[in-house]
Design a protein around this motif. Structure first.
Motif: not given
Length: 223
Positions: A69-71, A115-119, A123-125, A167-173
């Motif tokens: 679904e996300e793809r 970027t596109k917002r997902l559930v 965020l996906t690139w 690529v959600q900034p809060a989800h990367i480190a």
């Protein structure tokens, strides 16, 4: 073997000997979460996702950390942008800045336009795997990191939410943020280095897995 298929030999699901059925969890949430953890940190997750999108593999299994679904949502957005670009070109109008990457004046504009917002806040690139801005080459996660932190990353930038390619900034480190013990990043560092996992890191990883099952993200929300 051609260069177009070389990435498959480095896929985490193959390198770890994961049973193929594990990557086809259907609609079982726990199995989907498990498949996402396999994709998390995979060195070729973006290549896997691009291959799935380009080949039309949007019906079954987890690819690049995304469900079918996300793809399909990503593919729909890509097609929308391509159609918009064709229409504006045919009409002789100036294209949307998000579609003309060369017209962007900052990394922030590049990030917003690709970027596109997902559930669950992911965020996906949707842009190229590597892009050049003012003579510098950036990966999608590096763009996200710089835009959010205001500084270049230290070492590799990786996802921390279990959704490979997010690529959600809060989800990367970066390495600096991940290496402290008592974090999931610390647990993953032990795993990569083959060292004994300490108690705080083991607990942090368990807590992150529990959050992922409950909320769809392993990132701890600030109170």
């Amino acid at each position: 073997m051609s260069n177009s298929t070389d990435w498959r030999t480095s896929a985490a699901c193959r390198a770890r000997g994961v049973h193929p059925d594990a990557m086809f969890p259907e609609r079982d949430k726990e199995r989907i979460d498990y498949a996402r953890t396999i994709c998390a940190g995979c060195p070729v997750s973006m290549a896997c996702l691009r291959d799935a999108i380009n080949s039309g593999d949007t019906q079954w299994g987890i690819r690049g950390g995304l469900t079918p679904e996300e793809r399909r949502a990503v593919k729909k957005e890509i097609n929308r942008r391509l159609k918009a670009a064709e229409e504006t070109q045919a009409a002789g109008k100036k294209a949307d800045p998000a579609l003309q990457r060369k017209s962007c004046t900052s990394l922030g504009e590049l990030f917003e336009g690709n970027t596109k917002r997902l559930v669950h806040g992911h965020l996906t690139w949707t842009g190229p795997a590597r892009l050049t801005f003012q003579g510098q080459v950036y990966s999608p996660r590096k763009v996200a990191f710089i835009v959010d932190r205001g500084r270049p990353p230290s070492g590799r930038v990786m996802t921390t939410c279990g959704l490979s390619g997010c690529v959600q900034p809060a989800h990367i480190a970066d390495d600096e943020e991940r290496t402290a013990c008592g974090t999931r990043g610390g647990y993953q560092r032990h795993y990569r280095q083959g060292t004994e996992v300490c108690g705080p890191c083991r607990q942090a990883n368990t807590d992150a897995d529990n959050r992922l099952r409950r909320t769809g993200t392993s990132k701890q929300v600030a109170a």
